[in-house]
Design a protein around this motif. Structure first.
Motif, PDB file in Angstrom:
ATOM      1  N   LEU A 253       0.826  -1.213   0.000  1.00  0.00           N
ATOM      2  CA  LEU A 253       0.000   0.000   0.000  1.00  0.00           C
ATOM      3  C   LEU A 253       0.857   1.260   0.000  1.00  0.00           C
ATOM      4  CD1 LEU A 253      -2.792  -0.938   2.573  1.00  0.00           C
ATOM      5  CD2 LEU A 253      -2.999  -0.868   0.081  1.00  0.00           C
ATOM      6  N   ASP A 254       2.074   1.154   0.511  1.00  0.00           N
ATOM      7  CA  ASP A 254       2.957   2.324   0.601  1.00  0.00           C
ATOM      8  C   ASP A 254       3.816   2.511  -0.645  1.00  0.00           C
ATOM      9  OD1 ASP A 254       2.100   3.015   3.176  1.00  0.00           O
ATOM     10  OD2 ASP A 254       3.481   1.579   4.096  1.00  0.00           O
ATOM     11  N   ALA A 255       3.726   1.581  -1.605  1.00  0.00           N
ATOM     12  CA  ALA A 255       4.531   1.683  -2.819  1.00  0.00           C
ATOM     13  C   ALA A 255       4.007   2.819  -3.709  1.00  0.00           C
ATOM     14  CB  ALA A 255       4.487   0.362  -3.588  1.00  0.00           C
ATOM     15  N   PRO A 256       4.880   3.444  -4.500  1.00  0.00           N
ATOM     16  CA  PRO A 256       4.429   4.482  -5.434  1.00  0.00           C
ATOM     17  C   PRO A 256       3.366   3.914  -6.377  1.00  0.00           C
ATOM     18  CG  PRO A 256       6.827   4.411  -5.308  1.00  0.00           C
ATOM     19  CD  PRO A 256       6.326   3.197  -4.592  1.00  0.00           C
ATOM     20  N   GLN A 257       2.331   4.716  -6.658  1.00  0.00           N
ATOM     21  CA  GLN A 257       1.265   4.227  -7.523  1.00  0.00           C
ATOM     22  C   GLN A 257       0.536   5.381  -8.188  1.00  0.00           C
ATOM     23  OE1 GLN A 257      -2.295   2.836  -4.907  1.00  0.00           O
ATOM     24  NE2 GLN A 257      -0.450   2.385  -3.712  1.00  0.00           N
ATOM     25  N   ASP A 258      -0.094   5.059  -9.311  1.00  0.00           N
ATOM     26  CA  ASP A 258      -0.954   6.010  -9.995  1.00  0.00           C
ATOM     27  C   ASP A 258      -2.226   5.284 -10.415  1.00  0.00           C
ATOM     28  OD1 ASP A 258      -0.377   4.567 -12.398  1.00  0.00           O
ATOM     29  OD2 ASP A 258       1.396   5.820 -12.722  1.00  0.00           O
ATOM     30  N   ASP A 259      -3.055   5.922 -11.224  1.00  0.00           N
ATOM     31  CA  ASP A 259      -4.344   5.326 -11.579  1.00  0.00           C
ATOM     32  C   ASP A 259      -4.197   4.013 -12.340  1.00  0.00           C
ATOM     33  OD1 ASP A 259      -5.712   7.353 -10.360  1.00  0.00           O
ATOM     34  OD2 ASP A 259      -5.991   8.539 -12.192  1.00  0.00           O
ATOM     35  N   ALA A 260      -3.115   3.869 -13.092  1.00  0.00           N
ATOM     36  CA  ALA A 260      -2.952   2.678 -13.937  1.00  0.00           C
ATOM     37  C   ALA A 260      -2.040   1.622 -13.320  1.00  0.00           C
ATOM     38  CB  ALA A 260      -2.416   3.079 -15.309  1.00  0.00           C
TER      39      ALA A 260
END
Length: 285
Positions: A253-260
């Motif tokens: 959950l703490d990993a970098p993420q975006d909409d895709a």
């Protein structure tokens, strides 16, 4: 050579290009391949369970020895297999990172390699892997789909057995009606309507997607609590009871993420009736 926990030589093993036309190298660290790894995971035919952030979160919590198998064709990255070493009572094996909690594993393959892979190519690669992974009694690549997103997975060209626990897939269409039309739509619409009416009689509900870090982790903890109760109801072991497993999922959950691109996203149905709001206020107080 016998590989045990903690005995991890920090070197890479490499085999020359053989009958497969692919040169293999085996590495013990993820970080040198981050850029290439992320480029491969962006390909639609690769499973998210082999994504860089997913595997890193698992490694950081379970700390098992890694074997990152890298294949290249004419210097270009062809595939990457993130493996870890586990030692059982009778033998040592290489398996996908986080294999205990992933039901779709593909490895990571370039589009070019997928168009060129054949049974003879994979036979040669399998032989090279056996030589490169010295000290490992067996290589176990589990839960690999034969056909994934309209693409044949190369390692399923080799002799294999069907997993006893099937992973069912459903293509997501433009809307709910089209998606259900692929199945027993009438029965499933009825089941959805029954559930919808029951929730409406309790005051209604909202579908939410956690956006803040606090909400993401709170929903995951709630999932663990609900799942434990549900599994106990059926007399089944709680596969999420392990503290390392919980820490791993919190780590994704703490990993970098975006909409895709994201390793884990939390969805929930939140009751909106007055009783539910009162309960939430009491919990906040």
């Amino acid at each position: 050579m016998d590989i045990t926990e903690g005995e991890m030589p920090q070197i890479a093993k490499e085999t020359p290009k053989g009958a497969s036309g692919v040169s293999l190298s085996v590495h013990t660290d993820m970080e040198p391949f981050e850029a290439e790894w992320r480029a491969l995971e962006a390909e639609a035919h690769n499973s998210p369970h082999q994504a860089y952030d997913y595997c890193r979160a698992w490694r950081d919590n379970f700390e098992r020895p890694l074997r990152i198998v890298v294949g290249r064709m004419d210097g270009r990255l062809a595939f990457l297999l993130p493996l870890e070493i586990t030692r059982g009572r009778l033998f040592t094996r290489a398996q996908f990172v986080g294999a205990e909690h992933s039901n779709i594993n593909t490895g990571l393959f370039s589009s070019e390699f997928l168009t060129r892979a054949s049974r003879s190519t994979m036979d040669a690669i399998a032989a090279d892997m056996r030589d490169a992974l010295a000290g490992v009694d067996c290589i176990v690549l589990t839960n690999m789909p034969g056909l994934w997103r309209d693409t044949v997975m190369p390692f399923t060209l080799l002799p294999h057995i069907a997993n006893q626990n099937h992973a069912f897939q459903l293509r997501m269409k433009a809307n709910f009606v089209e998606t259900l039309a692929q199945l027993n739509a009438k029965r499933r619409r009825k089941k959805y309507s029954v559930g919808h009416r029951r929730l409406e009689t309790l005051g209604g509900y909202d579908h939410i997607v956690a956006t803040t870090s606090e909400e993401k982790h709170a929903l995951l903890d709630m999932f663990f609590e609900q799942k434990a109760a549900r599994l106990a109801e059926f007399g089944l072991p709680n596969v999420f009871a392990c503290p390392k497993t919980r820490a791993f999922l919190h780590g994704t959950l703490d990993a970098p993420q975006d909409d895709a691109n994201f390793p884990l996203r939390m969805h929930a149905l939140r009751m909106t009736g007055e009783t539910s709001r009162a309960k939430r206020r009491r919990l906040q107080d």
